[in-house]
Design a protein around this motif. Structure first.
Motif, PDB file in Angstrom:
ATOM      1  N   MET A   1       0.825  -1.211   0.000  1.00  0.00           N
ATOM      2  CA  MET A   1       0.000   0.000   0.000  1.00  0.00           C
ATOM      3  C   MET A   1       0.864   1.268   0.000  1.00  0.00           C
ATOM      4  N   ASP A  26      -7.752   5.023  -0.239  1.00  0.00           N
ATOM      5  CA  ASP A  26      -7.525   3.588  -0.050  1.00  0.00           C
ATOM      6  C   ASP A  26      -6.560   3.331   1.097  1.00  0.00           C
ATOM      7  N   GLU A  30      -7.352   1.284   4.382  1.00  0.00           N
ATOM      8  CA  GLU A  30      -6.519   0.145   4.751  1.00  0.00           C
ATOM      9  C   GLU A  30      -6.244   0.119   6.254  1.00  0.00           C
ATOM     10  N   LYS A 298      -9.364  -4.928   3.073  1.00  0.00           N
ATOM     11  CA  LYS A 298     -10.393  -3.937   3.366  1.00  0.00           C
ATOM     12  C   LYS A 298     -11.687  -4.629   3.772  1.00  0.00           C
TER      13      LYS A 298
END
Ligand SMILES: Nc1ncnc2c1ncn2[C@@H]1O[C@H](COP(=O)(O)OP(=O)(O)OP(=O)(O)O)[C@@H](O)[C@H]1O
Ligand SMILES: [Mg+2]
Length: 466
Positions: A1, A26, A30, A298
Motif C-alpha cells: 500500500m 484507499d 486500509e 479492506k
C-alpha cells in the motif's frame, strides 16, 4: 500500500489529481481511518463528480461503519449509473451476502466476473457458496427474504440461471493441473527478454550445472522468482520456456483454480502440488495470477484467505521446505496487491519486471512469429519500428489478423496466398497497443508506493528519475 505521507506530499503538488486522492483514500481505508478515507473520496468527487470508484469506496465505508442500508443504496446507484463497472457489482454481491441473500449475491458476483474476469474474488465466492449456493441445495431459496424480491426477481426466479451457475461454478472435476513432462518451448522461442533470461539462468540453470560450486557458497538450486509486468509480454511464455531450457518438468497452476475448485481443501491441495513438484525435481512450478492470493484486507469480514497464504509461504520457504531443484515462478500484473511477506528472502526473493519488448526484441518476436508461416518479403525491422508499445500478445494479434486475411483469400483462389509486409502493416494499424493502460496505474504505484525500491524498474522504464 502507498504510504500516506508520500501521497500527501504528492497531492501538495497536484491537489486535483483524482487517482492520487483515490489512493490516499484507499491507504486510509486500509488502516481503518474511515473519516480521513471518506474525506479523500469526497475530495475526488468534488473534482470528478460521479467518479464510480470514489462512490464505491464511500459505500464500502458506510458498510464498514455499520450503515448497511445506506451502503446498499449508494452501491445500487453506482451500478445503475455505471452498469459495466465490475467492482461495483462485486461489492454489491458482498452486501447482498451480508444481508443473507446468497442467490442475489451470486447473480451480482456473476455479473462482475462476466464484465471483468480478473474481478474474481475467491473468498467471496466461497462464502456465497457456503451460504447456500451449492448444487442441489434448495436451502438458499428459503433463506432469501422476500422483501427485496421486486429488485432481483429476474435473478432469482429465472430457471435458466440456476443451470448456468451450476455449470460455471460447481464442477469440481474439471480442474486441470497441467503437468508437462517435457515442453517444446525453450529460450530460443522467446524474443528479447535477455535480462529476464539471465536472472533465471543465474537462479537455477547455473546452480544446477555447477552444484558443488554453488554449494560451496551456501547456495542451492531453486527458489522463487516473481515475474510482474503488463499483460501479454511473455510472463507465462518465459516460465514454460524456463522448463524447456533446463529440461525440467513444468507444472502450471492457476491460483484461481485452487481457490474456486477446492473450497475448504485449498491448503491440502496446495501442499500436494508442491509435493508433486518436489518428487519430480528438477521441476518448474508456475503459479499464474499469484495476486489471487492477496487477501482483500479492506473486507474485514473475510479472513479465509489467510490460512492459504500462510500455507503458500510455508511451502515456498526455502529454509524449512525441501525445495531443492524446484524453481517456483509466479506471475502477476498487480504485484502491489501482494502481501510483502511474499517478497522476503527465501520466498519470491527476486522480483523481475517483464517490460514490453523494446524495438530489437519486437523485431526478434516478429521474426519468430513469421517462422514456418507463408510470409513473403518480411521486413521485421521496419515493422518493429511501427509497433511501439505493442506487447508480444499484440504482435500475435497482428499476425493472426494478417494471416486470417490471407487465408480467406487463399480459400477464394484455391491456392496459397502469402502474407505480405503490407498485410502486416495494415493489421498493425488495427491493433491497439495494450500496455499503455497498465503503465497508467503502475506509474502511481511506482511513484508513491515504492517501498524498498521494488518498482524502480518501472520508473526506469518510464524514464522517471526519483
Ligand atoms: N518475448 C516473446 N517472444 C515471443 N512471443 C511472445 C513474447 N511475449 C509474448 N509473446 C506472445 O504473446 C503471447 C502472450 O504472452 P504471455 O501469455 O506469455 O503473456 P503474459 O505476460 O503471461 O500475459 P498475462 O499477464 O496476460 O498473463 C504468447 O503466447 C506469445 O505468443
Ligand atoms: Mg500469463
Amino acid at each position: 500500500m502507498a504510504d500516506i505521507a508520500s501521497l500527501k506530499q504528492a497531492l501538495a503538488f497536484s491537489p486535483d489529481n483524482v487517482p492520487l486522492l483515490l489512493m490516499l483514500g484507499d491507504a486510509y481505508l486500509e488502516q481503518f481511518s474511515f473519516e480521513e478515507a471518506r474525506t479523500s473520496f469526497e475530495a475526488a468527487l468534488r473534482i470528478d463528480p460521479g467518479n464510480p470508484q470514489a462512490r464505491l469506496q464511500i459505500a464500502r465505508i458506510l458498510d464498514l461503519e455499520g450503515r448497511g442500508s445506506e451502503a446498499i443504496l449508494r452501491i445500487e446507484q453506482v451500478c445503475g449509473d455505471f452498469p459495466s463497472f465490475a467492482p461495483a457489482w462485486m461489492l454489491r454481491a458482498g452486501f447482498s451476502l451480508n444481508e443473507n441473500r446468497p442467490r442475489e449475491a451470486r447473480d451480482f458476483y456473476e455479473r462482475a466476473v462476466a464484465l471483468d474476469p480478473s474481478a474474481k474474488n475467491e473468498d467471496l465466492l466461497k462464502r456465497i457458496r457456503q451460504a447456500g449456493g451449492t448444487r442441489g441445495g434448495g436451502e438458499g431459496r428459503e433463506a432469501v427474504p422476500q422483501r427485496n424480491s421486486d429488485r432481483q426477481a429476474g435473478a432469482f426466479f429465472d430457471p435458466d440461471f440456476e443451470d448456468d451457475f451450476d455449470e460455471d461454478f460447481d464442477d469440481d472435476d474439471d480442474l486441470e493441473i497441467e503437468f508437462e513432462q517435457r515442453t517444446e518451448v525453450d529460450f530460443a522461442r522467446v524474443g528479447g527478454m535477455e535480462s529476464v533470461k539471465e536472472d533465471i539462468r543465474m537462479k537455477i540453470l547455473y546452480p544446477m550445472e555447477n552444484r558443488e560450486l554453488f554449494e560451496a557458497y551456501g547456495k542451492k538450486a531453486g527458489g522463487g522468482v516473481l515475474l510482474y509486468g503488463p499483460p501479454g509480454c511473455g510472463k507465462t511464455l518465459i516460465s514454460r520456456a524456463t522448463a524447456g531450457e533446463i529440461r525440467a518438468k513444468f507444472l502450471s497452476v492457476g491460483l484461481h483454480q485452487i481457490l474456486d475448485m477446492w473450497i475448504g481443501k485449498s491448503e491440502e491441495k496446495l501442499h500436494e502440488i508442491f509435493e508433486m513438484a518436489r518428487r519430480n525435481a528438477p521441476a518448474v512450478l508456475f503459479f499464474d495470477e499469484v495476486d489471487a492470493l492477496a487477501a482483500d484486507r479492506k473486507d474485514m469480514r473475510s479472513s479465509a484467505g489467510r490460512t492459504l497464504i500462510n500455507q503458500f509461504l510455508a511451502e515456498l520457504d526455502s529454509e524449512a521446505s525441501q525445495n531443492d531443484g524446484v524453481l517456483v515462478l509466479g506471475a502477476t500484473n498487480a504485484p502491489w496487491h501482494l502481501d510483502s511477506a511474499f517478497l522476503r528472502p527465501g520466498r519470491f526473493d527476486r522480483l523481475v519486471f517483464v517490460p514490453p519488448p523494446d524495438e530489437p526484441a519486437r523485431e526478434e518476436i516478429i521474426r519468430l512469429m513469421a517462422e514456418g508461416k507463408p510470409v513473403a518479403g518480411l521486413d521485421s525491422a521496419a515493422l518493429a519500428k511501427k509497433v511501439k508499445d505493442f506487447s508480444g500478445a499484440d504482435l500475435k494479434a497482428v499476425f493472426d489478423q494478417a494471416i486470417e486475411g490471407a487465408l480467406s483469400e487463399a480459400m477464394r483462389n484455391g491456392k496459397i496466398v502469402p502474407v505480405t509486409q503490407k498485410d502486416l502493416l495494415r493489421a498493425a494499424k488495427n491493433v491497439k497497443p495494450s500496455t499503455r493502460k497498465w503503465f497508467e496505474s503502475a506509474r502511481n504505484y511506482a511513484l508513491y508506493a515504492n517501498q524498498s525500491g521494488f518498482y524502480d524498474d518501472i520508473l526506469h522504464y518510464l524514464g522517471i528519475q526519483k
